[in-house]
Write a protein that holds these residues in place. Structure first.
Motif, PDB file in Angstrom:
ATOM      1  N   PRO A   1       5.527  26.169  -7.838  1.00 43.15           N
ATOM      2  CA  PRO A   1       4.967  25.887  -6.518  1.00 43.15           C
ATOM      3  C   PRO A   1       5.616  26.733  -5.430  1.00 43.15           C
ATOM      4  CG  PRO A   1       6.471  24.153  -7.176  1.00 43.15           C
ATOM      5  CD  PRO A   1       6.322  25.047  -8.368  1.00 43.15           C
ATOM      6  N   GLN A   2       4.802  27.123  -4.452  1.00 45.35           N
ATOM      7  CA  GLN A   2       5.282  27.916  -3.328  1.00 45.35           C
ATOM      8  C   GLN A   2       5.344  27.040  -2.074  1.00 45.35           C
ATOM      9  OE1 GLN A   2       6.200  31.203  -3.953  1.00 45.35           O
ATOM     10  NE2 GLN A   2       5.795  30.557  -6.056  1.00 45.35           N
ATOM     11  N   ASN A   3       5.812  27.628  -0.973  1.00 52.35           N
ATOM     12  CA  ASN A   3       5.877  26.938   0.316  1.00 52.35           C
ATOM     13  C   ASN A   3       6.565  25.582   0.196  1.00 52.35           C
ATOM     14  OD1 ASN A   3       3.249  28.753   0.444  1.00 52.35           O
ATOM     15  ND2 ASN A   3       4.079  28.549   2.513  1.00 52.35           N
ATOM     16  N   LEU A   4       7.754  25.599  -0.367  1.00 53.21           N
ATOM     17  CA  LEU A   4       8.505  24.366  -0.555  1.00 53.21           C
ATOM     18  C   LEU A   4       9.080  23.881   0.769  1.00 53.21           C
ATOM     19  CD1 LEU A   4      10.389  25.323  -3.833  1.00 53.21           C
ATOM     20  CD2 LEU A   4       8.251  24.054  -3.593  1.00 53.21           C
ATOM     21  N   SER A   5       9.377  22.602   0.810  1.00 49.98           N
ATOM     22  CA  SER A   5       9.956  22.004   2.001  1.00 49.98           C
ATOM     23  C   SER A   5      10.923  20.919   1.559  1.00 49.98           C
ATOM     24  CB  SER A   5       8.855  21.431   2.894  1.00 49.98           C
ATOM     25  OG  SER A   5       9.395  20.920   4.089  1.00 49.98           O
ATOM     26  N   CYS A   6      11.428  20.144   2.519  1.00 48.69           N
ATOM     27  CA  CYS A   6      12.240  18.973   2.203  1.00 48.69           C
ATOM     28  C   CYS A   6      11.352  17.740   2.249  1.00 48.69           C
ATOM     29  CB  CYS A   6      13.380  18.820   3.207  1.00 48.69           C
ATOM     30  SG  CYS A   6      14.587  20.156   3.147  1.00 48.69           S
ATOM     31  N   ASN A   7      11.669  16.755   1.424  1.00 45.75           N
ATOM     32  CA  ASN A   7      10.912  15.511   1.490  1.00 45.75           C
ATOM     33  C   ASN A   7      11.251  14.762   2.778  1.00 45.75           C
ATOM     34  OD1 ASN A   7      13.418  14.390   1.010  1.00 45.75           O
ATOM     35  ND2 ASN A   7      12.928  13.641  -1.037  1.00 45.75           N
ATOM     36  N   ILE A   8      10.587  13.637   3.019  1.00 47.54           N
ATOM     37  CA  ILE A   8      10.662  12.977   4.321  1.00 47.54           C
ATOM     38  C   ILE A   8      12.053  12.440   4.632  1.00 47.54           C
ATOM     39  CG2 ILE A   8       9.938  10.721   3.464  1.00 47.54           C
ATOM     40  CD1 ILE A   8       8.917  12.346   6.809  1.00 47.54           C
ATOM     41  N   ASP A   9      12.832  12.041   3.617  1.00 47.57           N
ATOM     42  CA  ASP A   9      14.180  11.551   3.909  1.00 47.57           C
ATOM     43  C   ASP A   9      15.256  12.603   3.642  1.00 47.57           C
ATOM     44  OD1 ASP A   9      14.213  11.571   1.178  1.00 47.57           O
ATOM     45  OD2 ASP A   9      14.721   9.449   0.927  1.00 47.57           O
ATOM     46  N   ARG A  10      14.798  13.847   3.413  1.00 48.27           N
ATOM     47  CA  ARG A  10      15.679  15.010   3.320  1.00 48.27           C
ATOM     48  C   ARG A  10      16.723  14.865   2.208  1.00 48.27           C
ATOM     49  NH1 ARG A  10      14.300  18.186   7.273  1.00 48.27           N
ATOM     50  NH2 ARG A  10      15.961  19.644   6.737  1.00 48.27           N
ATOM     51  N   THR A  11      16.309  14.310   1.089  1.00 49.33           N
ATOM     52  CA  THR A  11      17.213  14.191  -0.054  1.00 49.33           C
ATOM     53  C   THR A  11      16.904  15.201  -1.145  1.00 49.33           C
ATOM     54  OG1 THR A  11      15.769  12.520  -1.052  1.00 49.33           O
ATOM     55  CG2 THR A  11      17.594  11.724   0.315  1.00 49.33           C
ATOM     56  N   ALA A  12      15.763  15.897  -1.053  1.00 48.73           N
ATOM     57  CA  ALA A  12      15.387  16.809  -2.128  1.00 48.73           C
ATOM     58  C   ALA A  12      14.371  17.825  -1.632  1.00 48.73           C
ATOM     59  CB  ALA A  12      14.805  16.033  -3.308  1.00 48.73           C
TER      60      ALA A  12
ATOM     61  N   ARG B   1      17.585   1.172   3.541  1.00 47.53           N
ATOM     62  CA  ARG B   1      16.877   1.690   4.710  1.00 47.53           C
ATOM     63  C   ARG B   1      15.664   2.490   4.250  1.00 47.53           C
ATOM     64  NH1 ARG B   1      17.074   6.351   8.122  1.00 47.53           N
ATOM     65  NH2 ARG B   1      16.661   5.826  10.313  1.00 47.53           N
ATOM     66  N   LEU B   2      14.514   2.181   4.811  1.00 46.41           N
ATOM     67  CA  LEU B   2      13.280   2.883   4.471  1.00 46.41           C
ATOM     68  C   LEU B   2      12.946   3.874   5.583  1.00 46.41           C
ATOM     69  CD1 LEU B   2      10.833   3.109   2.521  1.00 46.41           C
ATOM     70  CD2 LEU B   2       9.688   1.401   3.958  1.00 46.41           C
ATOM     71  N   VAL B   3      12.822   5.148   5.230  1.00 49.72           N
ATOM     72  CA  VAL B   3      12.508   6.193   6.202  1.00 49.72           C
ATOM     73  C   VAL B   3      11.001   6.356   6.359  1.00 49.72           C
ATOM     74  CG1 VAL B   3      12.744   8.655   6.712  1.00 49.72           C
ATOM     75  CG2 VAL B   3      14.666   7.399   5.732  1.00 49.72           C
ATOM     76  N   TRP B   4      10.276   6.221   5.266  1.00 50.63           N
ATOM     77  CA  TRP B   4       8.833   6.497   5.259  1.00 50.63           C
ATOM     78  C   TRP B   4       8.103   5.626   6.293  1.00 50.63           C
ATOM     79  CZ3 TRP B   4       6.343  10.104   2.164  1.00 50.63           C
ATOM     80  CH2 TRP B   4       4.946  10.092   2.222  1.00 50.63           C
TER      81      TRP B   4
ATOM     82  N   GLU C   1       0.843  -1.194   0.000  1.00 48.81           N
ATOM     83  CA  GLU C   1       0.000   0.000   0.000  1.00 48.81           C
ATOM     84  C   GLU C   1       0.883   1.250   0.000  1.00 48.81           C
ATOM     85  OE1 GLU C   1      -2.269   2.992  -0.001  1.00 48.81           O
ATOM     86  OE2 GLU C   1      -3.229   1.021  -0.225  1.00 48.81           O
ATOM     87  N   LYS C   2       0.702   2.089  -1.000  1.00 50.05           N
ATOM     88  CA  LYS C   2       1.578   3.254  -1.163  1.00 50.05           C
ATOM     89  C   LYS C   2       1.404   4.261  -0.032  1.00 50.05           C
ATOM     90  CE  LYS C   2       3.493   6.370  -4.605  1.00 50.05           C
ATOM     91  NZ  LYS C   2       4.852   5.800  -4.439  1.00 50.05           N
ATOM     92  N   ARG C   3       0.215   4.388   0.512  1.00 52.41           N
ATOM     93  CA  ARG C   3       0.007   5.308   1.631  1.00 52.41           C
ATOM     94  C   ARG C   3       0.938   4.980   2.802  1.00 52.41           C
ATOM     95  NH1 ARG C   3      -4.083   3.191   3.395  1.00 52.41           N
ATOM     96  NH2 ARG C   3      -3.663   2.635   5.556  1.00 52.41           N
ATOM     97  N   LEU C   4       1.161   3.693   3.046  1.00 45.38           N
ATOM     98  CA  LEU C   4       1.951   3.265   4.200  1.00 45.38           C
ATOM     99  C   LEU C   4       3.447   3.203   3.917  1.00 45.38           C
ATOM    100  CD1 LEU C   4      -0.222   0.343   5.632  1.00 45.38           C
ATOM    101  CD2 LEU C   4      -0.143   2.725   6.382  1.00 45.38           C
ATOM    102  N   LEU C   5       3.827   2.819   2.695  1.00 40.27           N
ATOM    103  CA  LEU C   5       5.234   2.528   2.392  1.00 40.27           C
ATOM    104  C   LEU C   5       5.676   3.234   1.116  1.00 40.27           C
ATOM    105  CD1 LEU C   5       5.283  -1.308   3.188  1.00 40.27           C
ATOM    106  CD2 LEU C   5       6.290   0.519   4.554  1.00 40.27           C
ATOM    107  N   ASN C   6       5.379   4.493   1.018  1.00 39.16           N
ATOM    108  CA  ASN C   6       5.505   5.240  -0.229  1.00 39.16           C
ATOM    109  C   ASN C   6       6.808   5.003  -0.983  1.00 39.16           C
ATOM    110  OD1 ASN C   6       5.180   7.118  -2.279  1.00 39.16           O
ATOM    111  ND2 ASN C   6       5.655   8.862  -0.992  1.00 39.16           N
ATOM    112  N   TYR C   7       7.958   5.126  -0.317  1.00 35.49           N
ATOM    113  CA  TYR C   7       9.238   5.024  -1.014  1.00 35.49           C
ATOM    114  C   TYR C   7       9.704   3.579  -1.205  1.00 35.49           C
ATOM    115  CZ  TYR C   7       9.865  10.084  -0.353  1.00 35.49           C
ATOM    116  OH  TYR C   7       9.722  11.448  -0.392  1.00 35.49           O
ATOM    117  N   GLU C   8       8.987   2.612  -0.666  1.00 36.96           N
ATOM    118  CA  GLU C   8       9.366   1.219  -0.877  1.00 36.96           C
ATOM    119  C   GLU C   8       9.249   0.896  -2.361  1.00 36.96           C
ATOM    120  OE1 GLU C   8      10.671  -2.588   0.124  1.00 36.96           O
ATOM    121  OE2 GLU C   8       9.196  -2.081  -1.415  1.00 36.96           O
TER     122      GLU C   8
END
Length: 516
Positions: free
Chosen positions: A432-443, A388-391, A346-353
């Motif tokens: 796009p505005q209000n940018l941030s870092c992704n969950i594993d801080r790679t981009a 290693r999976l961060v998500w 399920e992508k909601r749970l393990l998106n980057y897998e």
């Protein structure tokens, strides 16, 4: 939040995996040569002991890019897949996949040489038989194919006996070919058949050996017109081979336990039970249907039925990853066609897998997918090779057991970050505005919360079970618009999360502690 603007187009770089574009009924069980060649192994077999996993898997690659004709797209594909060296050791993309998997997986040694089963034919149509050693009631097929239509060398096939309607007068129509010394025969094709706009490749297992039911042959087809990025093609190729190895709802009914016994009961011919459509069905000790009674939406809680993989190693890995000791299984994808739903995490749970149904950035072939292969009973796995999976790491039982809407509301009430999700509306994907870092801080990334009216042009709203928002910081909360607000990735249950921009941020910017 990052405050500057990036002036370039946003793109998701997604590969949508349809997995098996082929019919579910084609799996064939083939009888291999006697594997009990020593007295010790014969005694072990008689008392029901398990054979040892003593053979690093041997994968044989066979390429066929021309059986439907050659084009410039196919010539480019040949160069990328099996000619162009992509490593300092001179390995091609498929060579990399082969070498990588041969370092990860150990199997029970396949009696050699490996030979595949030939189809029978009746009324000019190929069909398969119930048992792995039966003669053809009428004729043996003169086509050298697997998975119904994909051509293979006749030298790779077993002998075939045909009876021509008289079971008392059967004769050998084809003798054994020399076969191949391998544990898995993988046939690689490049044809624009069943190739959607976002499909780079699809794959399927075709034949199983009849002692432990492990897949011994499969096909992977690359879509020539969709191939352009070497690294992405490598990741997609490995993803598709995982389907051949065991990550498929077509294969769950054939899984074995750690002692080599079937996880699902078998009939007199060694086959699992079937449903009303003739498809094999796995036991609830492998795949379980679960009814969630507290799936939070903007209308309140609703019931939602999900499917979980509940095998022991997968559960062990998941409990540790999510920090949830009561977890009973890991949800499988319930969106998409039959080739996507049920055959991915399920992508909601393990998106980057890497084994989710929509492959995007920051792929991780993690312990989850390695554990699934081990739980099949066909492999021992070297987990040191896993990414290693961060998500979702450490996000708790509330994250796993409910909707992202419920998780977001719970975190807001506790004044805690809602990561890995977000709730900021993106109204201009080109700037796009209000940018941030992704969950594993790679981009650097942008929140994928959008008005899905832009994508669903038929004025059909998001299904109610995936409508999570009654209000937000920067979007219109009128009743006519709320039914369309959600994440742009349907496979993630329309949950909004941070998507990477097309280009990465200035070097290291997300590694310097900027808040997510």
């Amino acid at each position: 939040m990052l405050s500057w603007t990036f002036w370039f187009v946003v793109t998701s770089h997604n590969h949508e995996c349809p997995h098996d574009k082929l019919t579910k009924q084609f799996l064939v069980r083939a009888h291999l040569e006697d594997s009990y060649k020593s007295t010790k192994n014969t005694i072990a077999a008689l008392v029901g002991q398990n054979e040892p996993f003593n053979q690093p898997i041997r994968i044989n690659l066979h390429y066929n890019f021309t059986f439907l004709g050659a084009t410039l797209f196919i010539l480019n594909l040949i160069i990328i897949i099996c000619v162009k060296a992509t490593t300092s050791e001179g390995l091609t993309i498929m060579g990399q996949v082969k070498e990588n998997l041969e370092l990860i997986l150990t199997v029970r040694r396949t009696p050699g040489p490996l030979r595949l089963r030939r189809y029978c034919v009746n009324n000019e149509r190929n069909f398969t038989l119930t048992g792995p050693t039966e003669p053809c009631p009428n004729r043996c097929s003169n086509e050298s194919v697997i998975c119904t239509v994909f051509p293979v060398p006749s030298e790779h096939l077993q002998r075939c006996v045909e009876c021509n309607g008289d079971s008392s007068n059967c004769v050998e129509a084809y003798s054994d070919g020399p076969g191949i010394e391998a544990d898995l025969a993988l046939y690689v094709y490049g044809i624009n058949v069943n190739c959607g706009r976002s499909t780079i490749a699809f794959a399927a297992a075709c034949q199983l050996e009849d002692q432990y039911d492990r897949p011994i042959s499969g096909i992977i087809n690359f879509c020539p017109s969709n191939i352009n990025d070497d690294e992405q093609v490598f990741q997609v190729a490995k993803h598709e081979v995982f389907h051949v190895l065991g990550f498929s709802n077509n294969l769950y009914p054939w899984y074995r336990d750690e002692n080599g016994n079937p996880r699902t009961s078998r009939d007199a011919n060694g086959n699992p039970p079937t449903d009303a459509n003739g498809r094999y069905v796995a036991a609830e000790t492998t795949v379980k249907v679960v009814n969630l009674t507290d799936w939070q939406t903007r209308f309140g809680p609703v019931n939602k039925t999900i499917i979980q993989l509940v095998t022991p190693k997968v559960v062990e890995i998941a409990r540790r990853h999510f920090n949830c000791n009561t977890l009973e299984g890991v949800q499988l994808e319930d969106q998409g066609s039959s080739g996507t739903a049920g055959s991915h995490w399920e992508k909601r749970l393990l998106n980057y897998e890497a084994m989710t149904g929509v492959i995007s950035q920051n792929l991780a072939f993690s312990n989850f997918s390695y554990a699934l292969l081990e739980d099949s009973g066909w492999y021992k796995v070297n987990y040191s090779n896993a990414s290693r999976l961060v998500w979702g790491r450490g996000d708790g039982c509330g994250y796993v057991a409910g909707s992202c809407g419920g998780y977001i509301d719970s975190k807001k009430r506790q004044n805690q970050p809602i990561a890995p999700f977000c709730d900021f509306f993106t109204d201009n994907e080109f700037n796009p505005q209000n940018l941030s870092c992704n969950i594993d801080r790679t981009a650097v990334a942008f929140c994928s919360l959008v008005d899905n009216y832009l994508y669903v042009t038929s004025f059909v709203s998001i299904p109610q079970e995936y409508q999570y928002f009654n209000s937000g910081a920067n979007f219109d909360s009128s009743p006519t618009r709320l039914p369309f607000y959600g994440g742009r990735v349907q496979a993630a249950d329309f949950c909004p999360y941070y998507l990477d921009l097309f280009r990465r941020a200035p070097r290291g910017i997300c590694r310097k502690g900027i808040p997510l």
